[in-house]
Design a protein around this motif. Sequence first.
Motif, PDB file in Angstrom:
ATOM      1  N   ASP A  29       0.827  -1.211   0.000  1.00 59.19           N
ATOM      2  CA  ASP A  29       0.000   0.000   0.000  1.00 59.19           C
ATOM      3  C   ASP A  29       0.863   1.264   0.000  1.00 59.19           C
ATOM      4  OD1 ASP A  29      -2.259  -1.581  -0.004  1.00 59.19           O
ATOM      5  OD2 ASP A  29      -2.808  -1.163   2.089  1.00 59.19           O
ATOM      6  N   SER A  30       1.890   1.290   0.832  1.00 60.85           N
ATOM      7  CA  SER A  30       2.753   2.477   0.891  1.00 60.85           C
ATOM      8  C   SER A  30       3.562   2.610  -0.401  1.00 60.85           C
ATOM      9  CB  SER A  30       3.676   2.424   2.111  1.00 60.85           C
ATOM     10  OG  SER A  30       4.509   1.281   2.088  1.00 60.85           O
ATOM     11  N   TRP A  31       4.008   1.503  -0.931  1.00 55.85           N
ATOM     12  CA  TRP A  31       4.802   1.532  -2.166  1.00 55.85           C
ATOM     13  C   TRP A  31       3.986   2.055  -3.339  1.00 55.85           C
ATOM     14  CZ3 TRP A  31       9.569   2.013  -3.303  1.00 55.85           C
ATOM     15  CH2 TRP A  31      10.020   1.789  -4.602  1.00 55.85           C
ATOM     16  N   ALA A  32       2.712   1.751  -3.371  1.00 58.66           N
ATOM     17  CA  ALA A  32       1.849   2.239  -4.456  1.00 58.66           C
ATOM     18  C   ALA A  32       1.910   3.767  -4.531  1.00 58.66           C
ATOM     19  CB  ALA A  32       0.420   1.765  -4.252  1.00 58.66           C
ATOM     20  N   LYS A  33       1.938   4.421  -3.391  1.00 62.96           N
ATOM     21  CA  LYS A  33       2.035   5.893  -3.361  1.00 62.96           C
ATOM     22  C   LYS A  33       3.433   6.354  -3.750  1.00 62.96           C
ATOM     23  CE  LYS A  33      -1.707   6.699  -0.186  1.00 62.96           C
ATOM     24  NZ  LYS A  33      -2.253   5.582   0.464  1.00 62.96           N
ATOM     25  N   VAL A  34       4.460   5.698  -3.239  1.00 60.13           N
ATOM     26  CA  VAL A  34       5.844   6.068  -3.520  1.00 60.13           C
ATOM     27  C   VAL A  34       6.150   5.888  -5.007  1.00 60.13           C
ATOM     28  CG1 VAL A  34       8.265   5.443  -3.093  1.00 60.13           C
ATOM     29  CG2 VAL A  34       6.633   5.500  -1.184  1.00 60.13           C
ATOM     30  N   TYR A  35       5.732   4.773  -5.561  1.00 62.56           N
ATOM     31  CA  TYR A  35       6.107   4.420  -6.928  1.00 62.56           C
ATOM     32  C   TYR A  35       5.462   5.345  -7.968  1.00 62.56           C
ATOM     33  CZ  TYR A  35       7.842   1.294 -10.576  1.00 62.56           C
ATOM     34  OH  TYR A  35       8.512   0.769 -11.647  1.00 62.56           O
ATOM     35  N   GLN A  36       4.432   6.079  -7.577  1.00 64.51           N
ATOM     36  CA  GLN A  36       3.847   7.072  -8.489  1.00 64.51           C
ATOM     37  C   GLN A  36       4.870   8.142  -8.863  1.00 64.51           C
ATOM     38  OE1 GLN A  36       0.428   8.578  -6.395  1.00 64.51           O
ATOM     39  NE2 GLN A  36      -0.776   6.730  -6.760  1.00 64.51           N
ATOM     40  N   ASN A  37       5.835   8.367  -7.982  1.00 68.77           N
ATOM     41  CA  ASN A  37       6.897   9.359  -8.205  1.00 68.77           C
ATOM     42  C   ASN A  37       8.259   8.673  -8.237  1.00 68.77           C
ATOM     43  OD1 ASN A  37       5.010  11.546  -8.003  1.00 68.77           O
ATOM     44  ND2 ASN A  37       5.065  11.284  -5.790  1.00 68.77           N
ATOM     45  N   CYS A  38       8.321   7.515  -8.880  1.00 66.15           N
ATOM     46  CA  CYS A  38       9.514   6.677  -8.746  1.00 66.15           C
ATOM     47  C   CYS A  38      10.794   7.377  -9.204  1.00 66.15           C
ATOM     48  CB  CYS A  38       9.328   5.332  -9.438  1.00 66.15           C
ATOM     49  SG  CYS A  38       9.433   5.342 -11.214  1.00 66.15           S
ATOM     50  N   PHE A 126      23.901   0.690   4.045  1.00 70.99           N
ATOM     51  CA  PHE A 126      23.751   2.139   4.007  1.00 70.99           C
ATOM     52  C   PHE A 126      22.521   2.530   3.191  1.00 70.99           C
ATOM     53  CE2 PHE A 126      28.677   2.548   4.181  1.00 70.99           C
ATOM     54  CZ  PHE A 126      28.689   2.231   5.523  1.00 70.99           C
ATOM     55  N   LEU A 127      22.359   1.889   2.030  1.00 67.98           N
ATOM     56  CA  LEU A 127      21.232   2.191   1.158  1.00 67.98           C
ATOM     57  C   LEU A 127      19.905   1.896   1.851  1.00 67.98           C
ATOM     58  CD1 LEU A 127      20.163   3.087  -1.616  1.00 67.98           C
ATOM     59  CD2 LEU A 127      20.414   0.704  -2.365  1.00 67.98           C
ATOM     60  N   SER A 128      19.849   0.820   2.605  1.00 70.25           N
ATOM     61  CA  SER A 128      18.620   0.485   3.327  1.00 70.25           C
ATOM     62  C   SER A 128      18.223   1.605   4.280  1.00 70.25           C
ATOM     63  CB  SER A 128      18.800  -0.819   4.110  1.00 70.25           C
ATOM     64  OG  SER A 128      18.979  -1.895   3.221  1.00 70.25           O
ATOM     65  N   GLY A 129      19.180   2.108   5.025  1.00 74.67           N
ATOM     66  CA  GLY A 129      18.898   3.211   5.949  1.00 74.67           C
ATOM     67  C   GLY A 129      18.450   4.468   5.225  1.00 74.67           C
ATOM     68  N   VAL A 130      19.090   4.745   4.106  1.00 79.06           N
ATOM     69  CA  VAL A 130      18.736   5.923   3.314  1.00 79.06           C
ATOM     70  C   VAL A 130      17.320   5.785   2.761  1.00 79.06           C
ATOM     71  CG1 VAL A 130      19.272   7.138   1.156  1.00 79.06           C
ATOM     72  CG2 VAL A 130      21.102   6.592   2.769  1.00 79.06           C
ATOM     73  N   ALA A 136      10.396   8.069   4.962  1.00 82.68           N
ATOM     74  CA  ALA A 136       9.808   8.682   6.158  1.00 82.68           C
ATOM     75  C   ALA A 136       9.631  10.190   5.981  1.00 82.68           C
ATOM     76  CB  ALA A 136      10.671   8.389   7.380  1.00 82.68           C
ATOM     77  N   GLU A 137      10.601  10.831   5.329  1.00 80.43           N
ATOM     78  CA  GLU A 137      10.518  12.277   5.130  1.00 80.43           C
ATOM     79  C   GLU A 137       9.522  12.653   4.040  1.00 80.43           C
ATOM     80  OE1 GLU A 137      14.485  13.641   4.341  1.00 80.43           O
ATOM     81  OE2 GLU A 137      15.215  12.859   6.257  1.00 80.43           O
ATOM     82  N   MET A 143       4.101   6.625   6.137  1.00 81.35           N
ATOM     83  CA  MET A 143       5.113   5.849   6.856  1.00 81.35           C
ATOM     84  C   MET A 143       4.908   5.925   8.368  1.00 81.35           C
ATOM     85  SD  MET A 143       7.025   4.241   4.710  1.00 81.35           S
ATOM     86  CE  MET A 143       8.567   3.849   5.507  1.00 81.35           C
ATOM     87  N   THR A 144       3.860   5.279   8.822  1.00 80.06           N
ATOM     88  CA  THR A 144       3.624   5.158  10.258  1.00 80.06           C
ATOM     89  C   THR A 144       4.699   4.249  10.844  1.00 80.06           C
ATOM     90  OG1 THR A 144       2.245   3.198   9.973  1.00 80.06           O
ATOM     91  CG2 THR A 144       1.126   5.364   9.876  1.00 80.06           C
ATOM     92  N   ALA A 145       4.727   4.145  12.150  1.00 84.68           N
ATOM     93  CA  ALA A 145       5.696   3.254  12.798  1.00 84.68           C
ATOM     94  C   ALA A 145       5.498   1.816  12.321  1.00 84.68           C
ATOM     95  CB  ALA A 145       5.570   3.343  14.313  1.00 84.68           C
ATOM     96  N   GLU A 146       4.253   1.408  12.159  1.00 83.57           N
ATOM     97  CA  GLU A 146       3.961   0.042  11.721  1.00 83.57           C
ATOM     98  C   GLU A 146       4.457  -0.202  10.286  1.00 83.57           C
ATOM     99  OE1 GLU A 146       0.191  -3.007  11.963  1.00 83.57           O
ATOM    100  OE2 GLU A 146      -0.234  -0.940  11.391  1.00 83.57           O
ATOM    101  N   VAL A 147       4.221   0.761   9.416  1.00 82.97           N
ATOM    102  CA  VAL A 147       4.657   0.637   8.020  1.00 82.97           C
ATOM    103  C   VAL A 147       6.187   0.667   7.949  1.00 82.97           C
ATOM    104  CG1 VAL A 147       4.592   1.729   5.730  1.00 82.97           C
ATOM    105  CG2 VAL A 147       2.497   1.581   7.107  1.00 82.97           C
ATOM    106  N   ALA A 148       6.796   1.570   8.695  1.00 81.93           N
ATOM    107  CA  ALA A 148       8.259   1.635   8.722  1.00 81.93           C
ATOM    108  C   ALA A 148       8.848   0.322   9.239  1.00 81.93           C
ATOM    109  CB  ALA A 148       8.725   2.811   9.584  1.00 81.93           C
TER     110      ALA A 148
END
Length: 179
Positions: A29-38, A126-130, A136-137, A143-148
């Motif tokens: 669900d969160s990726w669907a929103k992110v990937y719109q601006n991939c 490093f990439l994972s943290g980034v 999150a930003e 990106m709630t705590a549960e999603v994160a």
Amino acid sequence: MERMQGEGEVDHLERPSPLTDKDKVNIQDSWAKVYQNCDDVGVAILIRLFVSYPSSKQYFSKFKNMTELEELEKSAQLRNHARRVMNSINTLVENLENPDKLASVLKLLGKAHALRHKVEPVYFKFLSGVILEVLAEEYSDVMTAEVAGAWTKLLATIYTSITTTYKEVGWTTLSSSTG
């Protein structure tokens, strides 16, 4: 100065927990929103990686000598690589229910980065943290705590799979630092 993992910090990437069904839904669900601006998100992730870990640029011959952020942001080569990164993540997210496909994709990624590109595996950490920071930003509403937490599990699984492949192909320096 590069950031380093703090002394005594728990390394969640070294010991992944299995994804629950709820985790998979949260990621998709969160990726669907992110990937719109991939393209833009991918560029933001790579630029953050280069700013936070400047030594990571050494692996990118086409833009390793670019020093200005504006030049990097406009680079067609960086944008193309960012799109490949985002498309790889998309493939993983689309196949969360298919462990064989996930393993296959991650094995190919690991082999390419170990054998062809000779990237130290710590850069995947490093990439994972980034990725977590940028998501999150840029997507604080999603990106709630549960999603994160779900993303952290997925990124840990990716890191563990890739480092396992590195070991399988004979990579000898699985260091946890760059220096």
